[in-house]
Design a protein around this motif. Structure first.
Motif, short mmCIF file in Angstrom:
data_model
loop_
_atom_site.label_atom_id
_atom_site.label_comp_id
_atom_site.label_asym_id
_atom_site.label_seq_id
_atom_site.Cartn_x
_atom_site.Cartn_y
_atom_site.Cartn_z
N LEU A 290 0.83 -1.20 0.00
CA LEU A 290 0.00 0.00 0.00
C LEU A 290 0.87 1.26 0.00
O LEU A 290 2.02 1.23 0.44
N ARG B 90 -4.11 5.59 3.09
CA ARG B 90 -3.60 4.34 2.54
C ARG B 90 -4.38 3.96 1.28
O ARG B 90 -5.60 3.95 1.28
N PRO C 144 -4.13 0.97 -2.04
CA PRO C 144 -3.41 -0.17 -2.64
C PRO C 144 -2.69 0.25 -3.91
O PRO C 144 -3.19 1.07 -4.68
N ASP D 127 -3.22 -5.85 -7.90
CA ASP D 127 -2.50 -5.39 -6.72
C ASP D 127 -1.05 -5.83 -6.76
O ASP D 127 -0.71 -6.89 -7.29
#
Length: 299
Positions: free
Chosen positions: A97, A109, A111, A131
């Motif tokens: 993150l 925060r 990703p 991700d």
């Protein structure tokens, strides 16, 4: 003879009981998979050493055994999703993150998602992103206790993160991370901290007319990473520093942040720039300077 045997027997029972107690105590000190999950999964964690590799290996003391470059702490958040214990090893899987400024200028925060983390055949669709996954392996000493390693690897929450950020982030981190201040209060706290830490001399009011501020000599074009655009990083990044009498920038402090590694790129560009020093009565002197830049990246 009977009495001696009885004493010996009782002694053996006592020794056995003590040994059992020690073994039971050691067993309770072992770190279970459920305990690890409750401590790591869905927590606001950050990598203490600002490691940029997505495959990290540590020993039981939390000393890094694999190779990794270091990077901005704003790219070192981790969302732990799975913890597995296998003998004297634990494996931690999650996603990386970033800390990126929200619409109010506070870091949140997010990703890190990119087309570079998916199969090449899927990269034709720019809207499809994956991700950035991160895997951590810790090899313990056989005791089953990983507390020392976890403490050395992770910090939990922004308040703990504030104590380990680089020196040029200290004013910002103290004002925004350690205290639950509103945006305006935090911004004023940063400026007060920066003024206190400034290396520039303080002149009396009647001397200000004789002081000329420093000037940037030449062009200044920082090259921000593509990852910042992928994170949708936007806002104003502002850095305060002192320009020495030789035109060299020193004593950096982040005043306003966009995150996503942008401040580090900006600081690197400033450190390589040269300035015409400020003057007082025609003589070069160290002077305070602030530089801000507006970042606009596509969402």
């Amino acid at each position: 003879m009977l009495r001696c045997s009885w004493v010996r027997f009782c002694g053996l029972i006592l020794i056995g009981a003590m040994a059992h107690g020690v073994m039971a105590q050691e067993a309770t000190e072992q770190t279970s998979e459920d305990d690890l999950g409750s401590r790591l999964v869905e927590k606001q964690l950050y990598l203490r050493g600002f490691w940029m590799s997505d495959k990290l290996e540590f020993d039981g003391k939390g000393t890094l055994k694999s190779k990794s470059d270091l990077g901005p702490f704003t790219l070192c958040g981790i969302d732990v999703q799975r913890v597995e214990v296998a003998g004297k090893e634990i494996k931690i899987d999650g996603r990386r993150l970033a800390l990126v400024a929200d619409s109010g200028g506070r870091l949140e925060r997010r990703p890190i998602r990119s087309t570079t983390y998916i199969w090449p055949s899927l990269r034709r669709d720019p809207t499809y992103k994956a991700d950035e996954e991160i895997s951590i392996k810790i090899t313990g000493d056989g005791s089953g206790n990983f507390d020392a390693a976890l403490k050395a690897i992770f910090v939990d929450g922004l308040s703990q993160l504030a104590s380990v950020v680089p020196p040029y982030w200290r004013c910002y981190a103290h004002s925004y991370f350690e205290n639950d201040n509103g945006a305006e209060t935090a911004e004023e706290a940063v400026k007060t901290c920066v003024e206190h830490r400034s290396l520039a001399p303080k002149f009396e009011n009647d001397d200000l007319s004789e002081v000329q501020p420093p000037k940037l000599a030449g062009s200044f074009v920082p090259h921000f990473p593509g990852r910042a655009a992928e994170l949708g990083a936007s806002g104003t990044s502002e850095v305060a520093f002192t320009v020495s009498e030789h035109g060299i920038p020193v004593g950096f402090q982040v005043v306003k942040a966009v995150g996503a590694g942008i401040e580090e790129v900006l600081l690197q560009a400033i450190s390589q720039a040269r300035f015409e020093p400020g003057t007082r009565s025609g003589k070069a002197v160290s002077s305070a300077y602030e530089l801000s830049i507006r970042i606009n990246t596509p969402q």
